[in-house]
Design an enzyme around this catalytic site. Structure first.
Site, mmCIF file in Angstrom:
data_model
loop_
_atom_site.group_PDB
_atom_site.id
_atom_site.type_symbol
_atom_site.label_atom_id
_atom_site.label_comp_id
_atom_site.label_asym_id
_atom_site.label_seq_id
_atom_site.Cartn_x
_atom_site.Cartn_y
_atom_site.Cartn_z
ATOM 1 N N LYS A 2 34.163 48.260 37.489
ATOM 2 C CA LYS A 2 35.292 48.901 38.160
ATOM 3 C C LYS A 2 36.557 48.496 37.415
ATOM 4 O O LYS A 2 37.042 47.371 37.553
ATOM 5 C CB LYS A 2 35.342 48.474 39.633
ATOM 6 C CG LYS A 2 36.320 49.304 40.482
ATOM 7 C CD LYS A 2 37.720 48.783 40.390
ATOM 8 C CE LYS A 2 38.695 49.717 41.102
ATOM 9 N NZ LYS A 2 40.086 49.479 40.636
ATOM 10 N N GLU B 291 37.973 34.554 37.219
ATOM 11 C CA GLU B 291 39.000 34.141 36.251
ATOM 12 C C GLU B 291 40.328 34.603 36.828
ATOM 13 O O GLU B 291 40.631 35.798 36.842
ATOM 14 C CB GLU B 291 38.716 34.758 34.881
ATOM 15 C CG GLU B 291 39.507 34.112 33.761
ATOM 16 C CD GLU B 291 40.716 34.924 33.350
ATOM 17 O OE1 GLU B 291 41.842 34.534 33.746
ATOM 18 O OE2 GLU B 291 40.541 35.929 32.656
ATOM 19 N N CYS C 209 47.385 36.125 31.383
ATOM 20 C CA CYS C 209 47.186 34.995 32.299
ATOM 21 C C CYS C 209 47.231 33.655 31.575
ATOM 22 O O CYS C 209 47.367 32.619 32.218
ATOM 23 C CB CYS C 209 45.873 35.150 33.050
ATOM 24 S SG CYS C 209 44.438 35.359 31.979
ATOM 25 N N GLU D 211 54.258 32.265 38.265
ATOM 26 C CA GLU D 211 53.884 32.954 37.040
ATOM 27 C C GLU D 211 54.781 34.181 36.860
ATOM 28 O O GLU D 211 54.806 35.066 37.711
ATOM 29 C CB GLU D 211 52.410 33.377 37.119
ATOM 30 C CG GLU D 211 51.857 33.961 35.847
ATOM 31 C CD GLU D 211 50.368 34.278 35.951
ATOM 32 O OE1 GLU D 211 49.700 34.319 34.908
ATOM 33 O OE2 GLU D 211 49.874 34.482 37.084
#
Length: 474
Positions: free
Chosen positions: A171, A246, A280, A378
């Site tokens: 997906k 992750e 990331c 972040e």
């Protein structure tokens, strides 16, 4: 380009409606994909389940042959796929082509690594017993991948799953599904049997619900935010699905006073500004020892100021657009907050938002402190905040003061000081004088709230295998 689902060896556009795919550099539509949901996801899972018994019996050599055909096709079409990727995601074309090459590296690595799934014989406690340990594929694997690396994150999951003998349902992110569609077209051309690989586009919540509840799904692998990862983990508890997650990062970069400054700046540039800071593992906060902070800041300012911002398809562009309005406004908010709390803008500090396209100039901030948003959230944008520190121990404490633990970086020419940092940083990935440590042959993953499990390397294949212990009484 208008994409479709790929279910049980057939391309279909079933769904409630379609999802428009937009170019973040221009605000223009570049294609559509079907907005699938529970019905399409269920069909894909059931196709994978039906194909699993035969696929799992194939030899590692048969699977490797198909994987290498797919690998070769990806490289043959890397410029074409790279252009699709740039149009729907925004990263510069040279980076997009590099991502396709990076994706192919996972396929070739796992094509070979799949031949090395070893069991073992264990000495028994009785001469009338024999103990064997074997490995076997976990089963049907469901995958959910992010928008920022639409080819690489899929390949990093799909290649080891197929090499291990699992069947696969993917997906992709609804903002960047067209790259996945083209990659699947080439996988079909490579000759994977019907039902072994399946692709469903559409509603993340509806498709994800099927992935976490369908009894045939035995593993879910996800790359994305920590918040969504936690929700998937909760949903998966009912069926005890094997998970690889992750998740988010907040990577520190430490520059010690004995560092080679040119090497450090080069490493920071590679880490911080790749994909406009939308990775990331990109450096999000930079800690520089106080005696060299001015010299380092000057060099970084000069390097960042030379980056060209624009449409990723244009020649010489280094920084493409931010993916959407929310991402742009978060970067604006972080920079504004930092300036209000005493940071100084050395370069950048502004952007341009028009016609649903959002660009932010590479930004270097000095005088950062722990009270600024950019130092504990972040950013996911091209902003490099610099904070000074006194001792190595202080740098480690500052770097570890976060709930995340994905990637970290430091620069020093001292083996003693570097060893101390490497052993004390609470991160799954550590770059020592290296701003780009990711590689197919190395394990990738985080500690703390940055996830569970590893992708890449030997560990990346183990994630798709079950260990079976067989005790034989003679």
């Amino acid at each position: 380009m208008n994409g479709k689902h790929y279910i049980d060896g057939e391309w279909t556009d079933k769904g409630n409606d379609t999802i428009k795919v937009m170019n973040p550099a221009t605000g223009e539509q570049v294609g559509t994909v079907p907005n699938g949901g529970e019905a399409e996801a269920t069909a894909a899972v059931e196709a994978a389940a039906a194909a699993f018994p035969e696929w799992s019996k194939t030899t590692a050599y048969e699977r490797a042959k198909l994987l290498m055909k797919w690998h070769d096709l990806l490289l043959e079409h890397k410029e074409e796929i790279g252009e699709i990727l740039t149009k729907e995601m925004g990263k510069p074309l040279k980076e997009a082509i590099g991502e396709i090459e990076y994706s192919a590296s996972f396929i070739s690595w796992f094509a070979e690594e799949g031949k090395r799934v070893y069991g073992r014989t264990v000495p028994a406690s009785s001469d009338s017993k024999r103990i064997q340990v074997t490995k076997q594929p976990v089963g049907v694997v469901a995958s959910i991948t992010p928008w920022n690396f639409p080819a690489a994150m899929m390949a990093r999951k799909m290649a080891p799953a197929l090499a291990a003998g699992c069947t696969f349902v993917s997906k992709p992110a609804k903002m960047t599904p067209l790259t996945a569609v083209r990659v699947f077209e080439l996988a079909e051309e490579a000759g994977f049997p019907k039902g072994v690989i399946n692709l469903v586009t559409g509603s993340a919540s509806k498709i994800g619900k099927v992935f976490t509840s369908h009894p045939s799904v035995r593993k879910l692998t996800f790359t994305g935010s920590t918040e969504i990862g936690k929700e998937l983990m909760k949903q998966s508890s009912e069926t005890m699905i094997n998970l690889s997650l992750e998740l988010g990062g907040h990577a520190p970069i430490i520059v010690l006073d004995d560092a080679d400054l040119d090497k450090a700046v080069k490493g920071v540039m590679a880490s911080k500004f790749r994909n406009a800071g939308q990775t990331c593992v990109c450096g999000n906060r930079i800690y520089v020892q106080e005696s060299i902070v001015d010299a380092f800041s000057e060099k970084l300012q000069k390097a960042a100021g030379q980056l060209k911002v624009g449409n990723g398809l244009e020649e010489g562009v280094d920084i493409g657009p931010l993916v959407d309005k929310d991402g742009y406004e978060k970067v604006e908010r972080h920079v504004k907050d930092a300036v209000e709390k005493g940071a100084k803008v050395l370069v950048g500090g502004d952007g341009k938002a028009e016609n649903d396209a959002y660009f932010y100039n590479p930004t270097v901030l000095t005088g950062a402190n722990e009270g600024m948003l950019v130092m504990f959230e972040e950013t996911f944008g091209p902003v490099a905040p610099i904070m000074s520190f006194k001792t190595d121990e202080e740098a480690v404490k500052l770097a570890n003061d976060t709930r995340f633990g994905l990637a970290s970086y430091f620069f020093t020419e001292s083996m003693t000081r570097g060893t101390y940092l490497a052993e004390h940083l609470e991160y799954g990935i550590v770059g020592w004088n290296d701003g780009a440590p990711s590689a197919a042959q190395a394990p990738f993953g985080g500690m703390k709230e940055s996830g569970i499990g590893r992708e890449g390397g030997q560990e990346g294949l183990e994630a798709f295998l079950e260990t079976k212990y067989i005790s034989i009484q003679l």
